[in-house]
Design a protein around this motif. Structure first.
Motif, PDB file in Angstrom:
ATOM      1  N   ASN A   1      61.897  20.429  46.742  1.00  0.00           N
ATOM      2  CA  ASN A   1      61.025  21.174  45.827  1.00  0.00           C
ATOM      3  C   ASN A   1      59.595  21.201  46.366  1.00  0.00           C
ATOM      4  N   SER A   2      59.401  21.910  47.438  1.00  0.00           N
ATOM      5  CA  SER A   2      58.103  21.871  48.105  1.00  0.00           C
ATOM      6  C   SER A   2      57.258  23.115  47.886  1.00  0.00           C
ATOM      7  N   GLU A   3      57.857  24.212  47.468  1.00  0.00           N
ATOM      8  CA  GLU A   3      57.130  25.479  47.489  1.00  0.00           C
ATOM      9  C   GLU A   3      55.974  25.539  46.484  1.00  0.00           C
ATOM     10  N   MET A   4      56.187  25.103  45.243  1.00  0.00           N
ATOM     11  CA  MET A   4      55.091  25.123  44.271  1.00  0.00           C
ATOM     12  C   MET A   4      54.016  24.109  44.641  1.00  0.00           C
ATOM     13  N   LEU A   5      54.444  22.952  45.135  1.00  0.00           N
ATOM     14  CA  LEU A   5      53.485  21.956  45.595  1.00  0.00           C
ATOM     15  C   LEU A   5      52.659  22.518  46.744  1.00  0.00           C
ATOM     16  N   SER A   6      53.314  23.232  47.639  1.00  0.00           N
ATOM     17  CA  SER A   6      52.627  23.848  48.770  1.00  0.00           C
ATOM     18  C   SER A   6      51.623  24.893  48.290  1.00  0.00           C
ATOM     19  N   TRP A   7      52.019  25.694  47.310  1.00  0.00           N
ATOM     20  CA  TRP A   7      51.127  26.726  46.784  1.00  0.00           C
ATOM     21  C   TRP A   7      49.877  26.107  46.163  1.00  0.00           C
ATOM     22  N   PHE A   8      50.042  25.115  45.288  1.00  0.00           N
ATOM     23  CA  PHE A   8      48.892  24.495  44.641  1.00  0.00           C
ATOM     24  C   PHE A   8      47.987  23.799  45.653  1.00  0.00           C
ATOM     25  N   SER A   9      48.584  23.183  46.667  1.00  0.00           N
ATOM     26  CA  SER A   9      47.802  22.497  47.692  1.00  0.00           C
ATOM     27  C   SER A   9      47.014  23.494  48.530  1.00  0.00           C
ATOM     28  N   PHE A  10      47.654  24.590  48.887  1.00  0.00           N
ATOM     29  CA  PHE A  10      46.982  25.595  49.703  1.00  0.00           C
ATOM     30  C   PHE A  10      45.873  26.286  48.913  1.00  0.00           C
ATOM     31  N   LYS A  11      46.137  26.555  47.647  1.00  0.00           N
ATOM     32  CA  LYS A  11      45.125  27.163  46.783  1.00  0.00           C
ATOM     33  C   LYS A  11      43.904  26.266  46.681  1.00  0.00           C
ATOM     34  N   GLN A  12      44.126  24.955  46.539  1.00  0.00           N
ATOM     35  CA  GLN A  12      43.025  24.007  46.446  1.00  0.00           C
ATOM     36  C   GLN A  12      42.246  23.950  47.755  1.00  0.00           C
ATOM     37  N   ALA A  13      42.959  23.961  48.880  1.00  0.00           N
ATOM     38  CA  ALA A  13      42.289  23.928  50.183  1.00  0.00           C
ATOM     39  C   ALA A  13      41.443  25.185  50.392  1.00  0.00           C
ATOM     40  N   CYS A  14      41.971  26.335  49.994  1.00  0.00           N
ATOM     41  CA  CYS A  14      41.213  27.581  50.118  1.00  0.00           C
ATOM     42  C   CYS A  14      39.947  27.547  49.277  1.00  0.00           C
ATOM     43  N   ALA A  15      40.051  26.957  48.082  1.00  0.00           N
ATOM     44  CA  ALA A  15      38.901  26.893  47.182  1.00  0.00           C
ATOM     45  C   ALA A  15      37.760  26.071  47.768  1.00  0.00           C
ATOM     46  N   LEU A  16      38.089  25.108  48.616  1.00  0.00           N
ATOM     47  CA  LEU A  16      37.054  24.300  49.263  1.00  0.00           C
ATOM     48  C   LEU A  16      36.137  25.152  50.129  1.00  0.00           C
ATOM     49  N   TYR A  17      36.645  26.303  50.560  1.00  0.00           N
ATOM     50  CA  TYR A  17      35.875  27.198  51.428  1.00  0.00           C
ATOM     51  C   TYR A  17      35.602  28.533  50.740  1.00  0.00           C
ATOM     52  N   ASN A  18      35.629  28.493  49.406  1.00  0.00           N
ATOM     53  CA  ASN A  18      35.291  29.655  48.573  1.00  0.00           C
ATOM     54  C   ASN A  18      36.210  30.856  48.807  1.00  0.00           C
ATOM     55  N   LEU A  19      37.446  30.569  49.174  1.00  0.00           N
ATOM     56  CA  LEU A  19      38.442  31.632  49.293  1.00  0.00           C
ATOM     57  C   LEU A  19      39.351  31.571  48.073  1.00  0.00           C
ATOM     58  N   SER A  20      39.296  32.607  47.259  1.00  0.00           N
ATOM     59  CA  SER A  20      40.164  32.703  46.086  1.00  0.00           C
ATOM     60  C   SER A  20      41.399  33.500  46.482  1.00  0.00           C
ATOM     61  N   ILE A  21      42.465  32.790  46.788  1.00  0.00           N
ATOM     62  CA  ILE A  21      43.649  33.443  47.331  1.00  0.00           C
ATOM     63  C   ILE A  21      44.564  33.931  46.213  1.00  0.00           C
ATOM     64  N   ASP A  22      45.038  35.148  46.367  1.00  0.00           N
ATOM     65  CA  ASP A  22      45.965  35.722  45.396  1.00  0.00           C
ATOM     66  C   ASP A  22      47.358  35.129  45.593  1.00  0.00           C
ATOM     67  N   LYS A  23      48.012  34.769  44.493  1.00  0.00           N
ATOM     68  CA  LYS A  23      49.315  34.118  44.589  1.00  0.00           C
ATOM     69  C   LYS A  23      50.346  35.015  45.268  1.00  0.00           C
ATOM     70  N   ASP A  24      50.319  36.318  44.979  1.00  0.00           N
ATOM     71  CA  ASP A  24      51.294  37.226  45.584  1.00  0.00           C
ATOM     72  C   ASP A  24      51.136  37.293  47.100  1.00  0.00           C
ATOM     73  N   VAL A  25      49.890  37.206  47.563  1.00  0.00           N
ATOM     74  CA  VAL A  25      49.654  37.197  49.006  1.00  0.00           C
ATOM     75  C   VAL A  25      50.299  35.960  49.617  1.00  0.00           C
ATOM     76  N   TYR A  26      50.101  34.823  48.956  1.00  0.00           N
ATOM     77  CA  TYR A  26      50.692  33.580  49.469  1.00  0.00           C
ATOM     78  C   TYR A  26      52.217  33.624  49.417  1.00  0.00           C
ATOM     79  N   LEU A  27      52.771  34.092  48.317  1.00  0.00           N
ATOM     80  CA  LEU A  27      54.231  34.120  48.178  1.00  0.00           C
ATOM     81  C   LEU A  27      54.875  34.978  49.262  1.00  0.00           C
ATOM     82  N   ASN A  28      54.157  35.997  49.705  1.00  0.00           N
ATOM     83  CA  ASN A  28      54.698  36.865  50.753  1.00  0.00           C
ATOM     84  C   ASN A  28      54.769  36.179  52.110  1.00  0.00           C
ATOM     85  N   THR A  29      54.150  34.998  52.225  1.00  0.00           N
ATOM     86  CA  THR A  29      54.187  34.267  53.503  1.00  0.00           C
ATOM     87  C   THR A  29      55.240  33.170  53.510  1.00  0.00           C
TER      88      THR A  29
END
Length: 245
Positions: A19-47
């Motif tokens: 069960n890694s995908e949601m954990l990966s999404w939340f972790s990546f979203k948090q990492a992006c926020a550290l650099y002021n990147l507000s990433i769209d979930k659909d963009v991430y899901l497509n990767t």
């Protein structure tokens, strides 16, 4: 899809076994926020289901080159691994994982892990959650030049284990993984996780969708039992026909 002659199963890992995908999404979203990147979930899901190099290519296309993606990836790994340590094995493994891997061993089906995750992280993850001993080979995206959805990693796996497309199936959760298997002309069962299957998959005769690994195991057992009954009947008839008159 004929499952009665399957001798090899190529398992994806993230989103299928763990069960890694949601954990990966939340972790990546948090990492992006550290650099002021507000990433769209659909963009991430497509990767999901491809390599991080491909993910970065997608991010550059969508958000441009002004963000330090290498630093984002570094911090994502730290955040993800810290969160992963807090999760128990029982919570992290998908339902039916151990059952289907035990079934493979009992049925002399060779299990192979085939992932878009890098070799070091993949091996660490499989070892930590006790899955590594179940696999005769562990294949990462590091083994090929082009990651999923290109067929390279599955064509490479066929060569490594020495089997044909007719002897194996792929089990995947992501659409990129399904595309890779179909491009390699390997039958694939999709067990979707957080990304819905693409509509056109259902028109491919090599494709089948199930809702869980437990369902996959039921299908495998049913195919084997049916084959044994038919083989037994055929053998019985042969014996009858060869009796002396």
């Amino acid at each position: 899809m004929n499952l009665s002659n399957i001798n090899y199963i190529f398992f994806d890992v993230d989103g299928l076994l763990i069960n890694s995908e949601m954990l990966s999404w939340f972790s990546f979203k948090q990492a992006c926020a550290l650099y002021n990147l507000s990433i769209d979930k659909d963009v991430y899901l497509n990767t999901i289901g491809t390599s991080w190099e491909s993910t970065f290519e997608t991010l550059i296309k969508v958000y441009g080159t002004k963000y330090p993606y290498d630093l984002i990836y570094r911090d994502y790994q730290i955040i993800y691994q810290n969160r992963e340590r807090e999760i128990t094995t029982a919570d992290f493994l998908k339902e039916g994982v151990i059952d289907i891997l035990n079934y493979c061993q009992e049925s002399n089906i060779t299990a192979v892990a085939v992932s878009s995750t890098g070799r070091i992280l993949l091996n660490q993850r499989l070892e930590r959650f006790g899955l590594a001993p179940y696999f005769s080979a562990i294949i990462s995206c590091d083994s090929v030049t082009s990651p999923k959805p290109a067929p390279d990693v599955y064509l490479y796996t066929l060569n490594i284990v020495g089997c044909t497309q007719e002897e194996c199936i792929v089990i995947e959760d992501s659409n990129h993984g399904v595309d890779a298997a179909l491009s390699a002309n390997i039958p694939v069962i999709q067990v979707p996780d957080i990304v819905a299957p693409l509509e056109h998959f259902k028109y491919n005769t090599l494709y089948h969708k199930l809702t869980s690994l437990n369902e996959v195991m039921i299908e495998l057992k049913s195919a084997k039992d049916t084959d044994e009954v038919e083989t037994g009947t055929s053998t019985h008839v042969l014996k009858q026909n060869t009796r002396p008159i």
